[in-house]
Write an enzyme that holds these catalytic residues in place. Sequence first.
Site, PDB file in Angstrom:
ATOM      1  N   LYS A  71      11.485  34.167 -18.590  1.00 18.11           N
ATOM      2  CA  LYS A  71      11.679  33.895 -17.165  1.00 18.11           C
ATOM      3  C   LYS A  71      11.605  35.136 -16.276  1.00 18.11           C
ATOM      4  O   LYS A  71      11.232  35.036 -15.116  1.00 18.11           O
ATOM      5  CB  LYS A  71      13.022  33.180 -16.949  1.00 18.11           C
ATOM      6  CG  LYS A  71      13.024  31.741 -17.445  1.00 18.11           C
ATOM      7  CD  LYS A  71      14.340  31.055 -17.128  1.00 18.11           C
ATOM      8  CE  LYS A  71      14.301  29.587 -17.471  1.00 18.11           C
ATOM      9  NZ  LYS A  71      15.474  28.861 -17.004  1.00 18.11           N
ATOM     10  N   ASN A  92      11.000  29.971 -13.329  1.00 15.04           N
ATOM     11  CA  ASN A  92      10.932  28.928 -14.375  1.00 15.04           C
ATOM     12  C   ASN A  92       9.695  28.057 -14.216  1.00 15.04           C
ATOM     13  O   ASN A  92       9.396  27.245 -15.081  1.00 15.04           O
ATOM     14  CB  ASN A  92      12.206  28.066 -14.403  1.00 15.04           C
ATOM     15  CG  ASN A  92      12.196  26.992 -13.340  1.00 15.04           C
ATOM     16  OD1 ASN A  92      11.605  27.172 -12.274  1.00 15.04           O
ATOM     17  ND2 ASN A  92      12.840  25.874 -13.607  1.00 15.04           N
ATOM     18  N   ASP A 107      15.203  25.510 -10.818  1.00 18.44           N
ATOM     19  CA  ASP A 107      16.500  25.104 -11.411  1.00 18.44           C
ATOM     20  C   ASP A 107      17.561  24.861 -10.335  1.00 18.44           C
ATOM     21  O   ASP A 107      18.187  23.804 -10.287  1.00 18.44           O
ATOM     22  CB  ASP A 107      17.015  26.180 -12.385  1.00 18.44           C
ATOM     23  CG  ASP A 107      16.309  26.119 -13.733  1.00 18.44           C
ATOM     24  OD1 ASP A 107      15.774  25.046 -14.086  1.00 18.44           O
ATOM     25  OD2 ASP A 107      16.289  27.153 -14.427  1.00 18.44           O
ATOM     26  N   GLY A 131      30.006  30.936 -15.155  1.00 17.11           N
ATOM     27  CA  GLY A 131      28.741  31.394 -15.720  1.00 17.11           C
ATOM     28  C   GLY A 131      27.880  32.094 -14.690  1.00 17.11           C
ATOM     29  O   GLY A 131      27.812  31.664 -13.532  1.00 17.11           O
ATOM     30  N   ALA A 132      27.253  33.195 -15.128  1.00 14.36           N
ATOM     31  CA  ALA A 132      26.362  33.953 -14.238  1.00 14.36           C
ATOM     32  C   ALA A 132      25.087  34.315 -14.997  1.00 14.36           C
ATOM     33  O   ALA A 132      24.492  35.365 -14.781  1.00 14.36           O
ATOM     34  CB  ALA A 132      27.074  35.204 -13.732  1.00 14.36           C
ATOM     35  N   GLY A 133      24.680  33.430 -15.935  1.00 15.37           N
ATOM     36  CA  GLY A 133      23.397  33.616 -16.635  1.00 15.37           C
ATOM     37  C   GLY A 133      22.284  33.125 -15.724  1.00 15.37           C
ATOM     38  O   GLY A 133      22.475  32.957 -14.511  1.00 15.37           O
ATOM     39  N   GLY A 134      21.117  32.868 -16.298  1.00 14.98           N
ATOM     40  CA  GLY A 134      19.961  32.470 -15.492  1.00 14.98           C
ATOM     41  C   GLY A 134      20.240  31.235 -14.650  1.00 14.98           C
ATOM     42  O   GLY A 134      19.947  31.208 -13.443  1.00 14.98           O
ATOM     43  N   ALA A 135      20.827  30.196 -15.270  1.00 16.28           N
ATOM     44  CA  ALA A 135      21.052  28.946 -14.534  1.00 16.28           C
ATOM     45  C   ALA A 135      22.159  29.121 -13.494  1.00 16.28           C
ATOM     46  O   ALA A 135      22.056  28.607 -12.374  1.00 16.28           O
ATOM     47  CB  ALA A 135      21.412  27.833 -15.519  1.00 16.28           C
ATOM     48  N   GLY A 247      24.478  16.838 -16.114  1.00 15.44           N
ATOM     49  CA  GLY A 247      23.362  17.740 -15.810  1.00 15.44           C
ATOM     50  C   GLY A 247      21.989  17.075 -15.810  1.00 15.44           C
ATOM     51  O   GLY A 247      20.977  17.757 -15.619  1.00 15.44           O
TER      52      GLY A 247
HETATM   53  P1  NDP Z   1      22.062  32.165 -20.250  1.00  9.10           P
HETATM   54  O1  NDP Z   1      22.008  32.549 -21.678  1.00  9.10           O
HETATM   55  O2  NDP Z   1      21.236  32.909 -19.251  1.00  9.10           O
HETATM   56  O3  NDP Z   1      23.593  32.232 -19.731  1.00  9.10           O
HETATM   57  C1  NDP Z   1      24.643  31.706 -20.500  1.00  9.10           C
HETATM   58  C2  NDP Z   1      25.927  31.764 -19.687  1.00  9.10           C
HETATM   59  O4  NDP Z   1      26.965  31.136 -20.464  1.00  9.10           O
HETATM   60  C3  NDP Z   1      26.387  33.181 -19.381  1.00  9.10           C
HETATM   61  O5  NDP Z   1      27.047  33.209 -18.129  1.00  9.10           O
HETATM   62  C4  NDP Z   1      27.408  33.425 -20.515  1.00  9.10           C
HETATM   63  O6  NDP Z   1      28.392  34.379 -20.187  1.00  9.10           O
HETATM   64  C5  NDP Z   1      28.063  32.065 -20.602  1.00  9.10           C
HETATM   65  N1  NDP Z   1      28.741  31.812 -21.873  1.00  9.10           N
HETATM   66  C6  NDP Z   1      28.172  31.607 -23.087  1.00  9.10           C
HETATM   67  N2  NDP Z   1      29.135  31.398 -24.025  1.00  9.10           N
HETATM   68  C7  NDP Z   1      30.330  31.483 -23.367  1.00  9.10           C
HETATM   69  C8  NDP Z   1      31.702  31.357 -23.777  1.00  9.10           C
HETATM   70  N3  NDP Z   1      32.028  31.097 -25.043  1.00  9.10           N
HETATM   71  N4  NDP Z   1      32.663  31.465 -22.831  1.00  9.10           N
HETATM   72  C9  NDP Z   1      32.341  31.739 -21.535  1.00  9.10           C
HETATM   73  N5  NDP Z   1      31.062  31.871 -21.090  1.00  9.10           N
HETATM   74  C10 NDP Z   1      30.077  31.751 -21.997  1.00  9.10           C
HETATM   75  O7  NDP Z   1      21.704  30.602 -20.232  1.00  9.10           O
HETATM   76  P2  NDP Z   1      21.234  29.719 -18.982  1.00  9.10           P
HETATM   77  O8  NDP Z   1      21.957  30.204 -17.783  1.00  9.10           O
HETATM   78  O9  NDP Z   1      19.771  29.626 -18.950  1.00  9.10           O
HETATM   79  O10 NDP Z   1      21.775  28.266 -19.406  1.00  9.10           O
HETATM   80  C11 NDP Z   1      23.146  27.939 -19.324  1.00  9.10           C
HETATM   81  C12 NDP Z   1      23.307  26.445 -19.512  1.00  9.10           C
HETATM   82  O11 NDP Z   1      22.667  25.754 -18.435  1.00  9.10           O
HETATM   83  C13 NDP Z   1      22.684  25.900 -20.792  1.00  9.10           C
HETATM   84  O12 NDP Z   1      23.602  25.036 -21.399  1.00  9.10           O
HETATM   85  C14 NDP Z   1      21.473  25.115 -20.330  1.00  9.10           C
HETATM   86  O13 NDP Z   1      21.244  23.971 -21.119  1.00  9.10           O
HETATM   87  C15 NDP Z   1      21.894  24.679 -18.936  1.00  9.10           C
HETATM   88  N6  NDP Z   1      20.747  24.483 -18.041  1.00  9.10           N
HETATM   89  C16 NDP Z   1      20.609  23.253 -17.446  1.00  9.10           C
HETATM   90  C17 NDP Z   1      19.562  23.012 -16.606  1.00  9.10           C
HETATM   91  C18 NDP Z   1      19.415  21.668 -15.986  1.00  9.10           C
HETATM   92  O14 NDP Z   1      18.379  21.433 -15.363  1.00  9.10           O
HETATM   93  N7  NDP Z   1      20.360  20.766 -16.104  1.00  9.10           N
HETATM   94  C19 NDP Z   1      18.547  24.050 -16.297  1.00  9.10           C
HETATM   95  C20 NDP Z   1      18.809  25.320 -16.947  1.00  9.10           C
HETATM   96  C21 NDP Z   1      19.870  25.506 -17.797  1.00  9.10           C
HETATM   97  P3  NDP Z   1      28.149  35.961 -20.389  1.00  9.10           P
HETATM   98  O15 NDP Z   1      27.292  36.415 -19.224  1.00  9.10           O
HETATM   99  O16 NDP Z   1      29.510  36.509 -20.348  1.00  9.10           O
HETATM  100  O17 NDP Z   1      27.461  36.124 -21.724  1.00  9.10           O
END
Ligand code: NDP
Length: 281
Positions: A71, A92, A107, A131-135, A247
């Site tokens: 991405k 995406n 997204d 959460g502050a990952g990609g989504a 979702g």
């Molecule tokens: P990333 O890998 O970019 O981010 C994952 C996030 O989850 C980070 O903020 C991470 O925190 C956090 N995390 C993972 N494990 C834990 C834990 N045990 N406790 C606390 N925080 C945790 O993934 P994405 O952002 O791409 O995806 C995240 C979710 O969103 C997925 O489940 C995906 O299926 C869903 N999604 C849904 C979409 C939709 O259209 N409905 C579209 C895209 C994604 P840290 O930064 O601290 O590691």
Amino acid sequence: MVKSFRSKLTGVFGYPVDENPTIVMQEAAFQAAGLDWRYLTLLVKPEDLPAAVQGMRAMNFDGINLTIPHKTAIIPLLDEITESAELIGAVNTVYRDEDKLIGTNTDGKGFVEGMKQRGIDLKGKHLVILGAGGAGRAVAVESALAGCSSISIINRNADRGQSLRDLLNKKTDCQADFIPWADGVRIPACDILINATSVGLYPDKNYPDIRLDDIKPGMIVQDIIPNPAITPFLKEAQKRGAVIYDGLAMLVYQGAIAYKLWTGAEPSIEVMKQALAEAFA
Ligand code: NDP
């Protein structure tokens, strides 16, 4: 007589891309509209991404989706990216404007559209995003651009959480703060609580480690995980009287926005929802 077709091509580049649910909803929507389009699931290793994008140009693909880890890596390989994709820092969806490949991010737009379709206006709302990952970034940026007044970001990794807070404060009119994730972290009073972590994604049976009693009756709680639809987190929120949303709508609308960018036409949302529901059954 042999009839040959010149299908229009779209697809998803990922590594790995097994069990990607977008294929079923896009192919079902093409078929329902009578379009001779195909959506291919293409395994592309990180080191092969430049060659794959060149191949996409050479083979006249009309668009593509990207999954992890492509991405961000795709950005320098494109001709342009949209403003919100630039803010989010991730693409995406790629679509074509004549010979140009343009990157965008659907997204967060899918999240906002899902809310709109439920009659929820984000203007003036206070969101808490886990959460502050990609989504999480995509949902936060598009919600801020859609007019929500404040966003609290809660994330385990402080650098990622703080950088999203800073981005929202600098580049949007939304007021953002960051709350470090400690065990049983407290959730501030808010209009909408969103789980944008991967905790609870099939086959994980956990829910985010927050203080669940901070979820109050009537609070809107959205989990962006599409599989399972009702996550362990949503079950806990429902027990506490929250209004819960899964979702699936976000997944459908992010796909529908991409479909429109590729084909220029509106897809059947019902067909896409049905295809996903069957895939996840
Ligand atoms: P990333 O890998 O970019 O981010 C994952 C996030 O989850 C980070 O903020 C991470 O925190 C956090 N995390 C993972 N494990 C834990 C834990 N045990 N406790 C606390 N925080 C945790 O993934 P994405 O952002 O791409 O995806 C995240 C979710 O969103 C997925 O489940 C995906 O299926 C869903 N999604 C849904 C979409 C939709 O259209 N409905 C579209 C895209 C994604 P840290 O930064 O601290 O590691």
